[in-house]
Design an enzyme around this catalytic site. Structure first.
Site, PDB file in Angstrom:
ATOM      1  N   TYR A  45     -16.461  14.841  13.063  1.00  0.00           N
ATOM      2  CA  TYR A  45     -15.385  14.992  14.061  1.00  0.00           C
ATOM      3  C   TYR A  45     -15.158  13.683  14.806  1.00  0.00           C
ATOM      4  CZ  TYR A  45     -13.268  15.957  18.621  1.00  0.00           C
ATOM      5  OH  TYR A  45     -12.491  15.888  19.747  1.00  0.00           O
ATOM      6  N   LEU A  99     -19.014  25.945  23.521  1.00  0.00           N
ATOM      7  CA  LEU A  99     -20.146  26.515  24.270  1.00  0.00           C
ATOM      8  C   LEU A  99     -19.738  27.466  25.403  1.00  0.00           C
ATOM      9  CD1 LEU A  99     -23.251  26.556  24.708  1.00  0.00           C
ATOM     10  CD2 LEU A  99     -22.899  24.736  26.389  1.00  0.00           C
ATOM     11  N   THR A 135     -11.142  11.493  22.516  1.00  0.00           N
ATOM     12  CA  THR A 135     -12.363  12.072  23.076  1.00  0.00           C
ATOM     13  C   THR A 135     -13.392  10.992  23.395  1.00  0.00           C
ATOM     14  OG1 THR A 135     -14.291  13.390  22.445  1.00  0.00           O
ATOM     15  CG2 THR A 135     -13.049  12.448  20.650  1.00  0.00           C
ATOM     16  N   ASP A 136     -14.289  11.304  24.320  1.00  0.00           N
ATOM     17  CA  ASP A 136     -15.388  10.367  24.623  1.00  0.00           C
ATOM     18  C   ASP A 136     -16.414  10.319  23.485  1.00  0.00           C
ATOM     19  OD1 ASP A 136     -16.561  12.887  24.966  1.00  0.00           O
ATOM     20  OD2 ASP A 136     -17.409  12.448  26.933  1.00  0.00           O
ATOM     21  N   GLU A 137     -16.327  11.273  22.543  1.00  0.00           N
ATOM     22  CA  GLU A 137     -17.340  11.336  21.487  1.00  0.00           C
ATOM     23  C   GLU A 137     -17.271  10.128  20.551  1.00  0.00           C
ATOM     24  OE1 GLU A 137     -18.044  15.255  19.872  1.00  0.00           O
ATOM     25  OE2 GLU A 137     -17.239  16.201  21.667  1.00  0.00           O
ATOM     26  N   ASP A 156       3.169  22.563  15.705  1.00  0.00           N
ATOM     27  CA  ASP A 156       1.794  23.045  15.509  1.00  0.00           C
ATOM     28  C   ASP A 156       1.754  23.859  14.230  1.00  0.00           C
ATOM     29  OD1 ASP A 156      -0.695  24.626  15.790  1.00  0.00           O
ATOM     30  OD2 ASP A 156      -0.738  23.806  17.824  1.00  0.00           O
ATOM     31  N   ASN A 187     -15.805  16.517  27.838  1.00  0.00           N
ATOM     32  CA  ASN A 187     -15.655  17.937  27.464  1.00  0.00           C
ATOM     33  C   ASN A 187     -14.798  18.694  28.472  1.00  0.00           C
ATOM     34  OD1 ASN A 187     -18.148  17.029  26.060  1.00  0.00           O
ATOM     35  ND2 ASN A 187     -18.190  19.159  25.369  1.00  0.00           N
ATOM     36  N   ASN A 234     -27.173  21.578  28.730  1.00  0.00           N
ATOM     37  CA  ASN A 234     -26.618  22.839  28.229  1.00  0.00           C
ATOM     38  C   ASN A 234     -27.342  24.038  28.823  1.00  0.00           C
ATOM     39  OD1 ASN A 234     -24.812  21.409  26.666  1.00  0.00           O
ATOM     40  ND2 ASN A 234     -26.120  21.439  24.849  1.00  0.00           N
ATOM     41  N   THR A 250      -6.564  15.962   8.805  1.00  0.00           N
ATOM     42  CA  THR A 250      -5.701  16.147   9.984  1.00  0.00           C
ATOM     43  C   THR A 250      -5.825  14.987  10.965  1.00  0.00           C
ATOM     44  OG1 THR A 250      -5.575  18.545   9.872  1.00  0.00           O
ATOM     45  CG2 THR A 250      -5.403  17.563  12.061  1.00  0.00           C
ATOM     46  N   LYS A 260     -11.951  11.021  14.828  1.00  0.00           N
ATOM     47  CA  LYS A 260     -11.186  10.658  16.039  1.00  0.00           C
ATOM     48  C   LYS A 260     -11.249   9.141  16.267  1.00  0.00           C
ATOM     49  CE  LYS A 260      -9.342  12.933  18.637  1.00  0.00           C
ATOM     50  NZ  LYS A 260      -7.964  13.500  18.690  1.00  0.00           N
ATOM     51  N   LEU A 288      -0.553  25.972  13.536  1.00  0.00           N
ATOM     52  CA  LEU A 288      -1.219  27.248  13.876  1.00  0.00           C
ATOM     53  C   LEU A 288      -2.418  27.505  12.959  1.00  0.00           C
ATOM     54  CD1 LEU A 288       1.862  29.554  14.688  1.00  0.00           C
ATOM     55  CD2 LEU A 288       0.486  28.165  16.260  1.00  0.00           C
TER      56      LEU A 288
END
Ligand code: NAD
Ligand code: TYD
Length: 350
Positions: A156, A196, A131-133, A34, A185, A255, A101, A160, A36
């Protein structure tokens, strides 16, 4: 017996995954790589840092020379790839960091694994956590399945999505034994308070405004982080090579309703008069390109591998709030320094 490289193990999901593997599989050798960033924090791993099967290396997944050395030294049999830039709002401000990255870093890891495993791919696993995004944004109905066409809409999610495609290309082209999971999420302890749920918990504790983007009608499907890493464990050990598995919570919240539930529980826990925290809710300018709804169809994982979420949301949120209330020092550490200037830039311009 595995020798496993976990990337991004000092982050939110990575730290839960590292803890699970280090404690559940004492005969596996686990190396956590990592760099960091602001999101990586070795405090997340304090309870396991002295375990004999665990070690930490500070380094960047884009550094191919370092990766080659680590593969040679450690004879990795598997990679659990969590390292990423992960926050949509930051991707809007600084997309290139995400491409570097998430795309270049993933490609470098694949290249190092391919070079190291060439001619001996059997029993190796390159597990890419996604991710599901990547599937884009749903309307009011429907679910993402493993066959849903990719339609990412933020820097983002597109970074991915790119990384998922590159992982699959290494499977098809070089027979690299890959597995991918795309999860909804997450929430739970050690979640950095830019997202959030932890942001609102932190702000409720401090009586600060709770910023709701747009009308608060966007929907997310929330999963407790320990359920996610349990699913990764199942896919890692029993999932089929070359396959993708969706992981989700069957737990959709707008939300605004989610934040109201947080307010309700925190008023009780903080012994504040009912309705006190809700007064902090503040509608602010919407996120650019804000995806309306994410919802995961996770029946493949349930039918093939028997995984299901274990926690009801109200219970998971209660555990999460308790963790933040009992870990004020952690929260203070991560919200001092750079956090404040991020927060000012992100919210005071709205
Ligand atoms: P996070 O931002 O909390 O942690 C990311 C970690 O990666 C940090 O420790 C950071 O220091 C490290 N890192 C970043 N860039 C690096 C680099 N170049 N080299 C080495 N390390 C680097 O992220 P998270 O929420 O734990 O997400 C982990 C993974 O899970 C990501 O791939 C993300 O896309 C995916 N995911 C997250 C969620 C979620 O709700 N958080 C949901 C589904 C999938
Ligand atoms: P977030 O936790 O950033 O996760 P993601 O964008 O990856 O789903 O955001 C969850 C939802 O909450 C999303 O619809 C954006 C919204 N949101 C706010 O309304 N206010 C905030 O301050 C943040 C950080 C998010």
């Amino acid at each position: 017996m595995h020798s496993i490289l976990i990337t991004g193990g000092a982050g939110f999901i990575g730290s839960h995954l590292t803890r699970l593997f280090v404690t559940k599989y004492p005969h596996y050798n686990i190396v956590n790589l990592d760099v960091l960033t602001y999101a990586g924090n070795l405090e997340n791993l304090k309870d396991i840092e002295d375990k004999p099967n665990y070690s930490f290396i500070k380094g960047n997944i884009t550094d191919l020379e370092l990766l080659r050395i680590l593969f040679t030294q450690n004879h990795f049999t598997a990679v659990l790839h969590c390292a990423a830039e992960s926050h949509v709002d930051r991707s809007i401000t600084d997309p290139l960091a995400f491409i570097t990255t998430n795309v270049l870093g993933t490609a470098s890891l694949l290249q190092a694994a391919k070079e190291s495993w060439i001619g001996k791919m059997e029993d190796k696993i390159f597990y890419h956590i996604s991710t599901d995004e990547v599937y884009g944004s749903l309307g009011e109905t429907g679910f993402f399945t493993e066959k849903t066409a990719y339609d990412p809409r933020s820097p983002y999610s597109s970074s991915k999505a790119s990384s998922d495609h590159i992982v699959r290309s290494f499977y098809h082209t070089y027979k690299l034994p890959v597995k991918i999971s795309n999860c909804s999420n997450n929430y739970g302890p050690f979640h950095f308070p830019e997202k959030l749920i932890p942001l609102c918990i932190h702000n409720i504790i401090n009586n600060k405004p709770l910023p709701i983007y747009g009308k608060g009608e966007n929907v997310r499907d929330w999963l407790y982080v320990e359920d996610h890493v349990r699913a990764i464990d199942v896919v890692f050990h029993s999932g089929k090579v070359g396959e993708t598995y969706n992981i989700g919570g069957h737990n959709e919240w707008t939300n605004i309703n989610l934040v109201k539930e947080l307010c309700r529980q925190m008023d009780e826990k903080l012994r504040r008069e009912k309705g006190t925290s809700e007064k902090l809710i503040t509608y602010v300018k919407d996120r650019a390109g804000h995806d309306l709804r994410y919802a995961i169809e996770a029946t493949k994982l349930k039918n093939e591998l028997g995984w299901m979420p274990s926690l009801q949301f109200e219970e998971g949120i209660s555990k999460t709030i308790d963790w933040y209330l009992n870990n004020g020092e952690w929260l203070n550490h991560v919200t001092s320094g750079d956090y404040q200037s991020y927060y000012d830039k992100q919210y005071h311009k709205r």
